[in-house]
Design a protein around this motif. Structure first.
Motif, PDB file in Angstrom:
ATOM      1  N   SER A  99      50.761   1.824  -2.484  1.00 55.47           N
ATOM      2  CA  SER A  99      52.311   1.533  -2.512  1.00 55.47           C
ATOM      3  C   SER A  99      53.028   1.209  -1.402  1.00 55.47           C
ATOM      4  N   LEU A 100      53.381  -0.289  -1.571  1.00 51.56           N
ATOM      5  CA  LEU A 100      54.277  -0.800  -0.294  1.00 51.56           C
ATOM      6  C   LEU A 100      55.621  -1.258  -0.579  1.00 51.56           C
ATOM      7  N   GLN A 101      56.411  -0.173  -1.156  1.00 55.19           N
ATOM      8  CA  GLN A 101      57.496  -0.131  -1.707  1.00 55.19           C
ATOM      9  C   GLN A 101      58.675   0.758  -1.011  1.00 55.19           C
ATOM     10  N   ASN A 102      59.932   0.405  -0.935  1.00 57.32           N
ATOM     11  CA  ASN A 102      61.110   1.273  -0.635  1.00 57.32           C
ATOM     12  C   ASN A 102      61.141   2.416  -1.683  1.00 57.32           C
ATOM     13  N   GLY A 103      61.928   3.494  -0.977  1.00 54.23           N
ATOM     14  CA  GLY A 103      62.003   4.508  -1.816  1.00 54.23           C
ATOM     15  C   GLY A 103      60.712   5.710  -1.494  1.00 54.23           C
ATOM     16  N   VAL A 104      61.177   6.828  -2.046  1.00 55.42           N
ATOM     17  CA  VAL A 104      60.386   7.946  -1.471  1.00 55.42           C
ATOM     18  C   VAL A 104      59.168   8.360  -2.556  1.00 55.42           C
ATOM     19  N   ASP A 105      59.476   8.203  -3.782  1.00 58.96           N
ATOM     20  CA  ASP A 105      58.399   8.927  -4.950  1.00 58.96           C
ATOM     21  C   ASP A 105      57.735   7.900  -5.471  1.00 58.96           C
ATOM     22  N   ASN A 106      57.610   6.516  -5.073  1.00 58.79           N
ATOM     23  CA  ASN A 106      56.892   5.421  -6.058  1.00 58.79           C
ATOM     24  C   ASN A 106      55.589   5.847  -5.999  1.00 58.79           C
ATOM     25  N   ALA A 107      54.659   6.102  -4.944  1.00 60.92           N
ATOM     26  CA  ALA A 107      53.393   6.336  -5.095  1.00 60.92           C
ATOM     27  C   ALA A 107      53.113   7.496  -6.143  1.00 60.92           C
ATOM     28  N   ASP A 108      53.923   8.351  -6.226  1.00 60.99           N
ATOM     29  CA  ASP A 108      53.599   9.682  -7.080  1.00 60.99           C
ATOM     30  C   ASP A 108      53.904   9.182  -8.559  1.00 60.99           C
ATOM     31  N   ARG A 109      54.814   8.337  -8.586  1.00 63.54           N
ATOM     32  CA  ARG A 109      55.229   7.700 -10.119  1.00 63.54           C
ATOM     33  C   ARG A 109      54.119   6.976 -10.441  1.00 63.54           C
ATOM     34  N   LEU A 110      53.505   6.081  -9.643  1.00 61.18           N
ATOM     35  CA  LEU A 110      52.597   5.213  -9.944  1.00 61.18           C
ATOM     36  C   LEU A 110      51.007   5.892 -10.095  1.00 61.18           C
ATOM     37  N   ALA A 111      51.007   6.749  -9.290  1.00 61.99           N
ATOM     38  CA  ALA A 111      49.594   7.685  -9.511  1.00 61.99           C
ATOM     39  C   ALA A 111      49.678   8.294 -10.860  1.00 61.99           C
ATOM     40  N   GLU A 112      50.876   8.762 -11.333  1.00 62.31           N
ATOM     41  CA  GLU A 112      50.809   9.468 -12.746  1.00 62.31           C
ATOM     42  C   GLU A 112      50.416   8.267 -13.662  1.00 62.31           C
ATOM     43  N   MET A 113      51.074   7.083 -13.643  1.00 70.25           N
ATOM     44  CA  MET A 113      50.900   6.185 -14.737  1.00 70.25           C
ATOM     45  C   MET A 113      49.487   5.626 -14.730  1.00 70.25           C
ATOM     46  N   LEU A 114      48.804   5.782 -13.526  1.00 70.42           N
ATOM     47  CA  LEU A 114      47.431   5.144 -13.347  1.00 70.42           C
ATOM     48  C   LEU A 114      46.347   6.144 -13.709  1.00 70.42           C
ATOM     49  N   GLY A 115      46.688   7.495 -13.364  1.00 70.75           N
ATOM     50  CA  GLY A 115      45.694   8.447 -13.300  1.00 70.75           C
ATOM     51  C   GLY A 115      44.754   8.349 -12.141  1.00 70.75           C
ATOM     52  N   ARG A 116      45.333   7.842 -11.003  1.00 73.24           N
ATOM     53  CA  ARG A 116      44.396   7.978  -9.766  1.00 73.24           C
ATOM     54  C   ARG A 116      45.021   8.032  -8.567  1.00 73.24           C
ATOM     55  N   GLU A 117      44.555   8.019  -7.475  1.00 66.96           N
ATOM     56  CA  GLU A 117      45.325   8.052  -6.205  1.00 66.96           C
ATOM     57  C   GLU A 117      45.922   6.899  -5.805  1.00 66.96           C
ATOM     58  N   VAL A 118      47.085   7.030  -5.589  1.00 72.31           N
ATOM     59  CA  VAL A 118      47.796   5.821  -4.768  1.00 72.31           C
ATOM     60  C   VAL A 118      48.197   6.262  -3.503  1.00 72.31           C
ATOM     61  N   ILE A 119      48.007   5.472  -2.574  1.00 70.13           N
ATOM     62  CA  ILE A 119      48.263   5.660  -1.057  1.00 70.13           C
ATOM     63  C   ILE A 119      49.809   5.247  -0.856  1.00 70.13           C
ATOM     64  N   PRO A 120      50.745   6.003  -0.440  1.00 72.16           N
ATOM     65  CA  PRO A 120      51.710   5.608   0.048  1.00 72.16           C
ATOM     66  C   PRO A 120      52.004   4.759   1.469  1.00 72.16           C
ATOM     67  N   VAL A 121      52.726   3.977   1.665  1.00 74.14           N
ATOM     68  CA  VAL A 121      52.769   3.230   2.936  1.00 74.14           C
ATOM     69  C   VAL A 121      54.069   3.048   3.296  1.00 74.14           C
TER      70      VAL A 121
END
Length: 304
Positions: A99-121
């Motif tokens: 996740s190369l996004q602005n904001g703090v919680d995007n990686a967690d939100r995306l991981a919940e949607m995908l059911g897999r690890e998302v690496i915050p960047v």
């Protein structure tokens, strides 16, 4: 490596261009105009060294993700859940998602949607779209990756493509640090449609930026986040290192697109409310940007 950019705007197109230049196979998933321009003439990368055209594929469809070994998720924070749901079935089981996004919680939100690890960047790049199919680099480009089992190999991949990349143990604090800087500058730049350097020359803007940052620091402390001691210096330095740049929020409003304000100042306001903290300046900036966004839609209505 097969790499896909989900939400190929300025940030995604910039890193996609660098990876394509390094010899990787890159697929951009983005808006129609951008996709059509890239399909017809390639992806133009403009830097201080000049312009070059990179060969990448481009599509509006998430099926372009199906062979990707690495996915850079660069959509607006407001679209995280929608975009995540749309791409879930197209992803390879072994694809690495960042996740190369602005904001703090995007990686967690995306991981919940995908059911897999998302690496915050954490992304430190000043880039903009000079037109469809044409990304312009203004400065920076460093990446700080959250810890993962593949962190070392990803850092090597980016470094081989000419990028500065590291794995950071404190990526959450770093995301918050960037959030505070965005909160201090983005809305002010958006409301005035002015670049950072011009804003700093206006009497009272420096004090306003520092006051916004101060509210954010109080909220961060309540959330258990450790911000750098030189937070004020680094926030004000934006006016020098990116003097000609307007914020992404300003660019969104200028293009009549929904901004990420709810995930910037809006996030601070919501977190403050949870802790019983008042953030009147952040709240004012949030409301003003909301008003500009709604006013934009009213202007689109036909007259009687």
């Amino acid at each position: 490596m097969q790499i896909a950019i989900m939400g190929a705007g300025a940030v995604g197109s910039y890193y996609g261009a660098l990876l394509a230049r390094a010899g990787h196979t890159v697929a951009l998933i983005g808006r129609a105009a951008h996709v059509e321009a890239v399909q017809s003439k390639g992806l133009i990368l403009e830097t201080a060294s000049g312009c070059e055209t990179l060969e990448v594929t481009a599509s509006q469809e998430v099926c372009a993700l199906k062979d990707a070994e690495l996915v850079l998720f660069c959509v607006k924070s407001t679209d995280t859940e929608t975009a995540g749901a749309s791409m879930a079935s197209a992803l390879s089981e072994t694809a690495v998602v960042m996740s190369l996004q602005n904001g703090v919680d995007n990686a967690d939100r995306l991981a919940e949607m995908l059911g897999r690890e998302v690496i915050p960047v954490v992304v430190y790049a000043a880039v903009s779209m000079a037109g469809s199919g044409h990304v312009r680099h203004h400065g920076g480009g460093e990446l700080a990756l959250g810890s993962s089992d593949v962190g070392a190999s990803l850092v090597a991949l980016f470094q081989e493509a000419g990028m500065s990349a590291t794995v950071a143990d404190n990526v959450t604090d770093m995301l918050w640090t960037k959030l505070v800087i965005n909160c201090a500058w983005n809305a002010v730049s958006a409301i005035t449609q002015q670049p950072y350097g011009a804003l700093m020359a206006i009497d009272g803007v420096r004090a306003l930026v520092v006051a916004v940052m101060g509210e954010c620091q109080i909220v961060a402390q309540a959330c258990g986040v450790i911000l750098p001691d030189d937070m004020e210096r680094s926030t004000l330095a934006i006016a020098e290192v990116m003097s000609a740049q307007r914020s992404s929020t300003a660019q969104d409003l200028a293009r009549a697109r929904q901004s990420e304000i709810e995930h910037l100042n809006g996030f601070i306001v919501r977190q403050a409310r949870c802790h019983g903290i008042e953030t009147p300046i952040n709240h004012t900036l949030l409301v003003l940007v909301r008003a500009l966004e709604q006013g934009r839609h009213r202007c689109d209505l036909p007259s009687d």
